[in-house]
Design an enzyme around this catalytic site. Structure first.
Site, PDB file in Angstrom:
ATOM      1  N   GLU A 106       0.847  -1.210   0.000  1.00  0.00           N
ATOM      2  CA  GLU A 106       0.000   0.000   0.000  1.00  0.00           C
ATOM      3  C   GLU A 106       0.878   1.255   0.000  1.00  0.00           C
ATOM      4  O   GLU A 106       2.035   1.196   0.435  1.00  0.00           O
ATOM      5  CB  GLU A 106      -0.830   0.019   1.293  1.00  0.00           C
ATOM      6  CG  GLU A 106      -2.304  -0.238   1.125  1.00  0.00           C
ATOM      7  CD  GLU A 106      -3.077   0.852   0.403  1.00  0.00           C
ATOM      8  OE1 GLU A 106      -2.491   1.654  -0.339  1.00  0.00           O
ATOM      9  OE2 GLU A 106      -4.300   0.898   0.589  1.00  0.00           O
ATOM     10  N   ASP A 107       0.312   2.358  -0.420  1.00  0.00           N
ATOM     11  CA  ASP A 107       1.062   3.618  -0.358  1.00  0.00           C
ATOM     12  C   ASP A 107       1.002   4.249   1.035  1.00  0.00           C
ATOM     13  O   ASP A 107       2.015   4.625   1.611  1.00  0.00           O
ATOM     14  CB  ASP A 107       0.567   4.626  -1.420  1.00  0.00           C
ATOM     15  CG  ASP A 107      -0.939   4.873  -1.384  1.00  0.00           C
ATOM     16  OD1 ASP A 107      -1.663   4.230  -0.578  1.00  0.00           O
ATOM     17  OD2 ASP A 107      -1.404   5.727  -2.171  1.00  0.00           O
ATOM     18  N   ASP A 110      -4.156   5.861   6.401  1.00  0.00           N
ATOM     19  CA  ASP A 110      -4.590   7.093   7.057  1.00  0.00           C
ATOM     20  C   ASP A 110      -5.615   6.694   8.130  1.00  0.00           C
ATOM     21  O   ASP A 110      -5.245   6.280   9.226  1.00  0.00           O
ATOM     22  CB  ASP A 110      -5.165   7.989   5.956  1.00  0.00           C
ATOM     23  CG  ASP A 110      -5.540   9.377   6.412  1.00  0.00           C
ATOM     24  OD1 ASP A 110      -4.917   9.875   7.354  1.00  0.00           O
ATOM     25  OD2 ASP A 110      -6.460   9.971   5.832  1.00  0.00           O
ATOM     26  N   PHE A 159      -1.211  16.215   4.392  1.00  0.00           N
ATOM     27  CA  PHE A 159      -1.522  15.609   3.099  1.00  0.00           C
ATOM     28  C   PHE A 159      -0.280  15.628   2.212  1.00  0.00           C
ATOM     29  O   PHE A 159       0.242  16.684   1.876  1.00  0.00           O
ATOM     30  CB  PHE A 159      -2.693  16.324   2.413  1.00  0.00           C
ATOM     31  CG  PHE A 159      -3.177  15.573   1.215  1.00  0.00           C
ATOM     32  CD1 PHE A 159      -4.007  14.458   1.364  1.00  0.00           C
ATOM     33  CD2 PHE A 159      -2.784  15.933  -0.059  1.00  0.00           C
ATOM     34  CE1 PHE A 159      -4.441  13.728   0.261  1.00  0.00           C
ATOM     35  CE2 PHE A 159      -3.205  15.211  -1.176  1.00  0.00           C
ATOM     36  CZ  PHE A 159      -4.041  14.110  -1.012  1.00  0.00           C
ATOM     37  N   ARG A 172       2.223  12.428  -8.973  1.00  0.00           N
ATOM     38  CA  ARG A 172       2.681  11.053  -8.762  1.00  0.00           C
ATOM     39  C   ARG A 172       4.125  10.871  -9.208  1.00  0.00           C
ATOM     40  O   ARG A 172       4.844  10.014  -8.708  1.00  0.00           O
ATOM     41  CB  ARG A 172       1.814  10.064  -9.552  1.00  0.00           C
ATOM     42  CG  ARG A 172       0.398   9.913  -9.044  1.00  0.00           C
ATOM     43  CD  ARG A 172      -0.239   8.684  -9.706  1.00  0.00           C
ATOM     44  NE  ARG A 172      -1.686   8.710  -9.667  1.00  0.00           N
ATOM     45  CZ  ARG A 172      -2.441   8.297  -8.636  1.00  0.00           C
ATOM     46  NH1 ARG A 172      -1.855   7.853  -7.551  1.00  0.00           N
ATOM     47  NH2 ARG A 172      -3.748   8.344  -8.695  1.00  0.00           N
TER      48      ARG A 172
HETATM   49  P1  5GP Z   1      -7.683   5.554   4.567  1.00  0.00           P
HETATM   50  O1  5GP Z   1      -8.830   4.705   4.144  1.00  0.00           O
HETATM   51  O2  5GP Z   1      -6.633   4.798   5.354  1.00  0.00           O
HETATM   52  O3  5GP Z   1      -8.145   6.787   5.295  1.00  0.00           O
HETATM   53  O4  5GP Z   1      -7.027   6.149   3.273  1.00  0.00           O
HETATM   54  C1  5GP Z   1      -6.244   5.419   2.433  1.00  0.00           C
HETATM   55  C2  5GP Z   1      -6.132   6.073   1.077  1.00  0.00           C
HETATM   56  O5  5GP Z   1      -6.380   7.495   1.128  1.00  0.00           O
HETATM   57  C3  5GP Z   1      -4.713   5.911   0.577  1.00  0.00           C
HETATM   58  O6  5GP Z   1      -4.522   4.687  -0.099  1.00  0.00           O
HETATM   59  C4  5GP Z   1      -4.572   7.133  -0.310  1.00  0.00           C
HETATM   60  O7  5GP Z   1      -5.082   6.854  -1.582  1.00  0.00           O
HETATM   61  C5  5GP Z   1      -5.442   8.190   0.356  1.00  0.00           C
HETATM   62  N1  5GP Z   1      -4.636   9.081   1.233  1.00  0.00           N
HETATM   63  C6  5GP Z   1      -4.657   9.150   2.584  1.00  0.00           C
HETATM   64  N2  5GP Z   1      -3.790  10.067   3.041  1.00  0.00           N
HETATM   65  C7  5GP Z   1      -3.186  10.589   1.954  1.00  0.00           C
HETATM   66  C8  5GP Z   1      -2.175  11.582   1.765  1.00  0.00           C
HETATM   67  O8  5GP Z   1      -1.622  12.205   2.694  1.00  0.00           O
HETATM   68  N3  5GP Z   1      -1.822  11.844   0.469  1.00  0.00           N
HETATM   69  C9  5GP Z   1      -2.389  11.208  -0.597  1.00  0.00           C
HETATM   70  N4  5GP Z   1      -1.959  11.561  -1.811  1.00  0.00           N
HETATM   71  N5  5GP Z   1      -3.334  10.263  -0.463  1.00  0.00           N
HETATM   72  C10 5GP Z   1      -3.727   9.950   0.803  1.00  0.00           C
END
Ligand code: 5GP
Length: 187
Positions: A106-107, A110, A159, A172
């Site tokens: 995963e990237d 959050d 972010f 990206r």
């Molecule tokens: P979660 O469901 O854990 O809140 O969010 C996961 C997804 O939200 C990540 O896979 C990503 O696509 C997006 N995301 C969450 N935080 C960031 C951030 O700081 N930057 C970016 N570009 N995407 C984020």
């Protein structure tokens, strides 16, 4: 090669968080750890598109084991910078994972809502094991209890873009990771 001092994309950043050299060093260390942990197992690395694509391609080249790759694309509803946890699978795995050792790459985690949906979905498919590697982790924002098995870096609540991570499909291609200026996404 994109140059941080001349590229206009870097002007949208508040600050640089992680440079490409730091990321590469961490990728090597994680690769060594995963190589050690998965020796003799039937490893399949699953890339979560699109954000993890750059990290994924570097990671698999630092794991010195026979492995296979597969890809999933998911969309998470919400605003451009906040996810809602309501997730839709846009592209599913090509192969089944019964009896295999699956490592999700995963990237960023959050709130954890997206990954928790994904884990529940993949758990039901009969893998021998299921673990998560994330490049970035924002534990302070978690809404569900979820800890990655491997992680690149823990970061603050901000972010970030670059090295595969986007805002509105841009940034990206930055080799580094930086904090996006709030004016860019609140404009
Ligand atoms: P979660 O469901 O854990 O809140 O969010 C996961 C997804 O939200 C990540 O896979 C990503 O696509 C997006 N995301 C969450 N935080 C960031 C951030 O700081 N930057 C970016 N570009 N995407 C984020």
């Amino acid at each position: 090669m994109i140059n941080a001092t001349t590229s206009p994309m870097y002007k949208d950043l508040d600050k640089l968080l992680l440079c490409s050299g730091e990321i590469a060093k961490r990728v090597c260390a994680l690769g060594r750890e995963i190589t050690r942990d998965y020796g003799g197992r039937d490893l399949v690395c699953v890339c979560i598109l699109k954000g993890a694509s750059l990290f994924f391609s570097d990671m698999i080249r630092s794991i010195d084991l026979p492995l296979s790759v597969d890809f999933m694309a998911i969309s998470s509803y919400g605003s451009a910078t906040k996810s809602s946890g309501v997730v839709r699978i846009l592209k599913d795995l090509d192969k089944d994972i019964v009896g295999r050792d699956v490592l999700i790459i995963e990237d960023i985690i959050d709130t954890g809502l997206t990954l928790s949906f994904l884990m529940e979905n993949l758990k039901a498919r009969g893998a021998a094991s299921l673990r998560v590697l994330t490049l970035l982790d924002k534990p302070s924002r978690r809404k569900v209890e979820l800890a990655p098995d491997y992680r690149g870096f823990e970061i603050e609540d901000c972010f970030v873009v670059g090295y595969g991570l986007d805002y509105d499909e841009r940034y990206r291609n930055l080799p580094d990771i930086g904090v996006l200026r709030p004016e860019v996404y609140s404009a």
